[in-house]
Design an enzyme around this catalytic site. Sequence first.
Site, PDB file in Angstrom:
ATOM      1  N   GLY A   1       0.858  -1.201   0.000  1.00  0.00           N
ATOM      2  CA  GLY A   1       0.000   0.000   0.000  1.00  0.00           C
ATOM      3  C   GLY A   1       0.881   1.234   0.000  1.00  0.00           C
ATOM      4  O   GLY A   1       0.517   2.292   0.517  1.00  0.00           O
TER       5      GLY A   1
ATOM      6  N   GLY B   1      -0.137   4.991  -1.171  1.00  0.00           N
ATOM      7  CA  GLY B   1      -1.168   5.764  -0.485  1.00  0.00           C
ATOM      8  C   GLY B   1      -0.634   6.969   0.259  1.00  0.00           C
ATOM      9  O   GLY B   1       0.560   7.303   0.178  1.00  0.00           O
TER      10      GLY B   1
ATOM     11  N   ASP C   1       2.073  -2.195  -4.433  1.00  0.00           N
ATOM     12  CA  ASP C   1       0.717  -1.629  -4.489  1.00  0.00           C
ATOM     13  C   ASP C   1       0.003  -2.237  -5.692  1.00  0.00           C
ATOM     14  O   ASP C   1       0.609  -2.972  -6.478  1.00  0.00           O
ATOM     15  CB  ASP C   1       0.768  -0.089  -4.590  1.00  0.00           C
ATOM     16  CG  ASP C   1      -0.468   0.558  -3.970  1.00  0.00           C
ATOM     17  OD1 ASP C   1      -1.591   0.203  -4.387  1.00  0.00           O
ATOM     18  OD2 ASP C   1      -0.330   1.404  -3.075  1.00  0.00           O
TER      19      ASP C   1
ATOM     20  N   ASP D   1      -1.528  -7.578  -5.073  1.00  0.00           N
ATOM     21  CA  ASP D   1      -2.792  -7.535  -4.337  1.00  0.00           C
ATOM     22  C   ASP D   1      -2.524  -8.301  -3.045  1.00  0.00           C
ATOM     23  O   ASP D   1      -2.245  -9.507  -3.085  1.00  0.00           O
ATOM     24  CB  ASP D   1      -3.900  -8.212  -5.157  1.00  0.00           C
ATOM     25  CG  ASP D   1      -5.233  -8.210  -4.415  1.00  0.00           C
ATOM     26  OD1 ASP D   1      -5.243  -7.926  -3.194  1.00  0.00           O
ATOM     27  OD2 ASP D   1      -6.255  -8.505  -5.046  1.00  0.00           O
TER      28      ASP D   1
ATOM     29  N   TYR E   1     -14.953   0.066   9.309  1.00  0.00           N
ATOM     30  CA  TYR E   1     -13.519   0.356   9.395  1.00  0.00           C
ATOM     31  C   TYR E   1     -13.040   0.197  10.845  1.00  0.00           C
ATOM     32  O   TYR E   1     -12.048  -0.484  11.112  1.00  0.00           O
ATOM     33  CB  TYR E   1     -13.304   1.790   8.899  1.00  0.00           C
ATOM     34  CG  TYR E   1     -11.902   2.319   9.039  1.00  0.00           C
ATOM     35  CD1 TYR E   1     -10.853   1.775   8.312  1.00  0.00           C
ATOM     36  CD2 TYR E   1     -11.633   3.403   9.875  1.00  0.00           C
ATOM     37  CE1 TYR E   1      -9.565   2.291   8.412  1.00  0.00           C
ATOM     38  CE2 TYR E   1     -10.356   3.929   9.979  1.00  0.00           C
ATOM     39  CZ  TYR E   1      -9.329   3.361   9.244  1.00  0.00           C
ATOM     40  OH  TYR E   1      -8.050   3.874   9.352  1.00  0.00           O
TER      41      TYR E   1
ATOM     42  N   LYS F   1     -10.483  -2.490  12.509  1.00  0.00           N
ATOM     43  CA  LYS F   1      -9.261  -2.074  13.215  1.00  0.00           C
ATOM     44  C   LYS F   1      -9.245  -2.651  14.633  1.00  0.00           C
ATOM     45  O   LYS F   1      -8.204  -3.093  15.118  1.00  0.00           O
ATOM     46  CB  LYS F   1      -9.145  -0.548  13.263  1.00  0.00           C
ATOM     47  CG  LYS F   1      -8.839   0.094  11.928  1.00  0.00           C
ATOM     48  CD  LYS F   1      -7.452  -0.284  11.417  1.00  0.00           C
ATOM     49  CE  LYS F   1      -7.118   0.373  10.094  1.00  0.00           C
ATOM     50  NZ  LYS F   1      -5.856  -0.103   9.514  1.00  0.00           N
TER      51      LYS F   1
HETATM   52  P1  NAD Z   1      -4.601   5.159   1.387  1.00  0.00           P
HETATM   53  O1  NAD Z   1      -5.978   4.792   1.014  1.00  0.00           O
HETATM   54  O2  NAD Z   1      -4.106   6.516   1.052  1.00  0.00           O
HETATM   55  O3  NAD Z   1      -3.575   4.110   0.759  1.00  0.00           O
HETATM   56  C1  NAD Z   1      -3.806   2.733   0.754  1.00  0.00           C
HETATM   57  C2  NAD Z   1      -2.994   2.141  -0.369  1.00  0.00           C
HETATM   58  O4  NAD Z   1      -3.244   0.726  -0.380  1.00  0.00           O
HETATM   59  C3  NAD Z   1      -3.390   2.662  -1.750  1.00  0.00           C
HETATM   60  O5  NAD Z   1      -2.251   3.085  -2.455  1.00  0.00           O
HETATM   61  C4  NAD Z   1      -4.060   1.472  -2.424  1.00  0.00           C
HETATM   62  O6  NAD Z   1      -3.853   1.410  -3.814  1.00  0.00           O
HETATM   63  C5  NAD Z   1      -3.383   0.313  -1.720  1.00  0.00           C
HETATM   64  N1  NAD Z   1      -4.188  -0.906  -1.762  1.00  0.00           N
HETATM   65  C6  NAD Z   1      -5.529  -1.015  -1.660  1.00  0.00           C
HETATM   66  N2  NAD Z   1      -5.904  -2.292  -1.785  1.00  0.00           N
HETATM   67  C7  NAD Z   1      -4.782  -3.018  -1.958  1.00  0.00           C
HETATM   68  C8  NAD Z   1      -4.532  -4.396  -2.146  1.00  0.00           C
HETATM   69  N3  NAD Z   1      -5.526  -5.290  -2.207  1.00  0.00           N
HETATM   70  N4  NAD Z   1      -3.249  -4.798  -2.277  1.00  0.00           N
HETATM   71  C9  NAD Z   1      -2.235  -3.911  -2.250  1.00  0.00           C
HETATM   72  N5  NAD Z   1      -2.416  -2.571  -2.082  1.00  0.00           N
HETATM   73  C10 NAD Z   1      -3.684  -2.127  -1.949  1.00  0.00           C
HETATM   74  O7  NAD Z   1      -4.455   4.872   2.942  1.00  0.00           O
HETATM   75  P2  NAD Z   1      -3.494   5.591   3.995  1.00  0.00           P
HETATM   76  O8  NAD Z   1      -4.164   6.817   4.460  1.00  0.00           O
HETATM   77  O9  NAD Z   1      -2.123   5.665   3.470  1.00  0.00           O
HETATM   78  O10 NAD Z   1      -3.593   4.552   5.196  1.00  0.00           O
HETATM   79  C11 NAD Z   1      -2.695   3.482   5.352  1.00  0.00           C
HETATM   80  C12 NAD Z   1      -3.058   2.740   6.619  1.00  0.00           C
HETATM   81  O11 NAD Z   1      -3.037   3.640   7.736  1.00  0.00           O
HETATM   82  C13 NAD Z   1      -4.456   2.112   6.616  1.00  0.00           C
HETATM   83  O12 NAD Z   1      -4.433   0.915   7.333  1.00  0.00           O
HETATM   84  C14 NAD Z   1      -5.287   3.123   7.370  1.00  0.00           C
HETATM   85  O13 NAD Z   1      -6.378   2.527   7.986  1.00  0.00           O
HETATM   86  C15 NAD Z   1      -4.297   3.610   8.396  1.00  0.00           C
HETATM   87  N6  NAD Z   1      -4.656   4.926   8.930  1.00  0.00           N
HETATM   88  C16 NAD Z   1      -4.612   6.038   8.137  1.00  0.00           C
HETATM   89  C17 NAD Z   1      -4.969   7.271   8.673  1.00  0.00           C
HETATM   90  C18 NAD Z   1      -4.935   8.512   7.844  1.00  0.00           C
HETATM   91  O14 NAD Z   1      -5.369   9.564   8.307  1.00  0.00           O
HETATM   92  N7  NAD Z   1      -4.408   8.468   6.620  1.00  0.00           N
HETATM   93  C19 NAD Z   1      -5.380   7.360  10.009  1.00  0.00           C
HETATM   94  C20 NAD Z   1      -5.459   6.196  10.768  1.00  0.00           C
HETATM   95  C21 NAD Z   1      -5.067   4.985  10.229  1.00  0.00           C
HETATM   96  N1  SER Z   2      -8.076   9.200   8.836  1.00  0.00           N
HETATM   97  C1  SER Z   2      -8.775   7.959   9.030  1.00  0.00           C
HETATM   98  C2  SER Z   2     -10.151   8.044   8.507  1.00  0.00           C
HETATM   99  O1  SER Z   2     -10.714   9.110   8.546  1.00  0.00           O
HETATM  100  C3  SER Z   2      -8.817   7.612  10.495  1.00  0.00           C
HETATM  101  O2  SER Z   2      -8.413   6.313  10.630  1.00  0.00           O
HETATM  102  O3  SER Z   2     -10.682   7.051   8.092  1.00  0.00           O
END
Ligand code: NAD
Ligand code: SER
Length: 313
Positions: free
Chosen positions: A12, A15, A38, A54, A144, A148
């Site tokens: 991932g 992201g 990714d 994937d 979600y 988690k």
């Molecule tokens: P994002 O959605 O920006 O990125 C996720 C990435 O995973 C994407 O690039 C997507 O293409 C890839 N992906 C999706 N399905 C896939 C698969 N089957 N195989 C391989 N890759 C795949 O998410 P993010 O904001 O970077 O978050 C990353 C992690 O951090 C997640 O677990 C999210 O729950 C956690 N998180 C994020 C935040 C936030 O504010 N961004 C807050 C709390 C927790």
């Molecule tokens: N930034 C995330 C969301 O809004 C929190 O895990 O889903």
Amino acid sequence: MYNKEDKILIIGAGGQIGIELAQELSLLYGSSNVIAADLNPIPALDVNPFEKLDVLDKDALLNIVKKHGISQVYLLAALLSATGEQNPMFAWKLNMEGLFNVLDLAKEKHISKVYWPSSIAVFGPTTPGINTPQYTIMEPSTIYGISKQAGERWCEWYYHKFGVDVRSLRYPGLIGWKSAPGGGTTDYAVHIFHQALKNKTYECFLTENTALPMMHMEDAIRATIEIMHAPSEHVKIRSSYNLAGISFTPKQIATEIKKHIPDFTISYNPDFRQAIADSWPKSINEDKTKEDWGWLSKYELSSLVENMLTNLA
Ligand code: NAD
Ligand code: SER
């Protein structure tokens, strides 16, 4: 501990978090030792080896781990809160099966360490919402959050049952200028900066007084790298650690932006994400996190806003 021999796989990596994490880990380990995986290629990480993956394909994952001699996996592939509510069964599948596939790699000794992020979404409407402690009522009301919370329990179970060295943080909403957010409820706090600079106005999908915990991406990446490099005995919690960040409302961030862009205006048009935000804590207590491995955040609201506007401009 930091070991130059480690080979890292970020799943991932394209992201919001993955791009910045890959860049920081590349500075520590060398870009050739940080493999970005990714669903699609990632132009921002063109110096890192890329693997199309994937995460639900367990055999393909194992092949990549063997091919590169991976020792640590950062699992970031997931559906977030807003997209998860729109596709609940797939969110459950991706968020849980992806985690099992990675935890099993560690259980079977193909890798030695796992990072998996949790979220403030593990808390729910019955959680004490102010200064939410590490240990408290957790009845999440989104798919979600449910995924988690379940993930946290599974991480702790794999640690106790199989000795899997898994580490995790409950991120607040993350705000950075290098990458775009991917479908969360806290995304407004990134969009607002882009719109402020481009159009000097922003329509927010949450109400003006919706307080949520947020964090600058730089702090979040540093916390991630610090917990992954902390001595194992300091990482006493193997479910996930609270991270407080900064708590503010849309109105408060807009006021701060106006100090830099005086004619910036904000309006409010709450949608389905309001109910998600209302179910989450307004502020988080991170005493255990500080106590166990010495976490200290850097950004306040004013420095975060200044940093975002300067870099995006
Ligand atoms: P994002 O959605 O920006 O990125 C996720 C990435 O995973 C994407 O690039 C997507 O293409 C890839 N992906 C999706 N399905 C896939 C698969 N089957 N195989 C391989 N890759 C795949 O998410 P993010 O904001 O970077 O978050 C990353 C992690 O951090 C997640 O677990 C999210 O729950 C956690 N998180 C994020 C935040 C936030 O504010 N961004 C807050 C709390 C927790
Ligand atoms: N930034 C995330 C969301 O809004 C929190 O895990 O889903």
